[in-house]
Design an enzyme around this catalytic site. Sequence first.
Site, PDB file in Angstrom:
ATOM      1  N   LYS A 150      49.867  46.746  55.587  1.00  0.00           N
ATOM      2  CA  LYS A 150      51.047  46.483  54.439  1.00  0.00           C
ATOM      3  C   LYS A 150      50.476  46.821  52.985  1.00  0.00           C
ATOM      4  CE  LYS A 150      49.410  41.756  54.368  1.00  0.00           C
ATOM      5  NZ  LYS A 150      49.704  40.265  54.929  1.00  0.00           N
TER       6      LYS A 150
ATOM      7  N   TYR B 140      38.874  44.877  20.953  1.00  0.00           N
ATOM      8  CA  TYR B 140      40.109  44.017  20.488  1.00  0.00           C
ATOM      9  C   TYR B 140      39.530  42.583  20.395  1.00  0.00           C
ATOM     10  CZ  TYR B 140      43.427  47.555  21.528  1.00  0.00           C
ATOM     11  OH  TYR B 140      44.165  48.703  21.208  1.00  0.00           O
TER      12      TYR B 140
END
Length: 377
Positions: free
Chosen positions: A44, A269
């Site tokens: 899957k 950041y």
Amino acid sequence: MSDTPKQQRAGAVLTIDLDALTSNWRLYADKARGSNAKAGAVIKASAYGLDVARVAPALHLAGCDTFFVATIDEAIQIRNILGKIDQANPSIHVFYGLMDGCERDFSQYDLIPVLNTLGEVEAWRAFCGGLGTSLPCDIHIDTGMSRLGLDEHELQKFITNMDQYIGLNINTIMSHLACAETPEHIENKRQLERFTTALSKINFTQASLANSSGAFLGPNYHFDLIRPGVALYGANPTPDKPNPMKQVVRLQGKVLQVRAIDTPRGVGYGSTFEASQGTRIATLAMGYADGYPRSLSNVGEVYFGEHKAPIVGRVSMDLITIDVTDIPAHIVHVGQLADVIGPLNPIDDVADKAGTIGYELLTQLGSRYDRKYTGGN
Ligand SMILES: *Cc1c(COP(=O)(O)O)cnc(C)c1O
């Protein structure tokens, strides 16, 4: 200008070892054979992110003839892919079951619905009745996960009214374990007991309970068919023990730039890391947009061969900054690849550091990589 090879353009290289994949499947097939069972494969979510178009044919050629997916579209895709291979027709089972109005998809593409409710059982019976045949279906019994499958009351009703379901062609009776990666968990035995009890009252072709970890709980968990998924792709099905699986995935990020820090300053950041004088920082060309968890900011590590480089500062969308101060300068240069997932930092370790699991890391792998497939012939 001539075309640039994909690896030269790409910020990172994802290499998937199809020989390791098939070897992992064979380990399960051998394990199953020891208890007169066989091994299918759960593919899957595009084979847990590794691309089902490459994974399904490799497994099929290795001898796997039973596949499980979540959605009908995944199943149709696999039927189309495997249709091109000159071998016995594999069975494709759909965990989501029979969605309203989708009966014909199953008959047209020769798919098997995993029926999850009595309503679905009824709808399938009616559909087959209309066709005048009894196409195969699976039945999922909820033995303790409270997620999918016939609950206790529905199961009771199903068993009591069995004469109403004559002609129902049950291929696989299945259930799913909630705590298989914790062998000593009491829930495993409980689910095994409930499953065994239910089986004694139903006619079916094969029974299936175990996923990757469940198959390691012992032969009494194997029944007729085991359904490994994540371990085929290299994750450890026995987290408390060494990993018996071969590593399938290697992810390498490319160095874009290397800088020496002269005066102390922040990295990335939010300046969450302060680089001191003399630090060397390398910047890799991949980030959270490529599926590398942002939670690995200031936590993760990458490797240049055996040399470890910790991630410093925040992981950004397209970039990762690493501290390479302790690695000889000739090893870290522009264009060099660092193992982001590799021999010394396998998926489980990376996932663990990120506060997640191998499943999530694999299925989040991005689309910008230069993807390479090795072996598989
Ligand atoms: C995903 C899934 C599996 C495979 O589980 P792994 O832990 O990846 O081995 C097996 N059965 C069901 C019902 C599933 O949803």
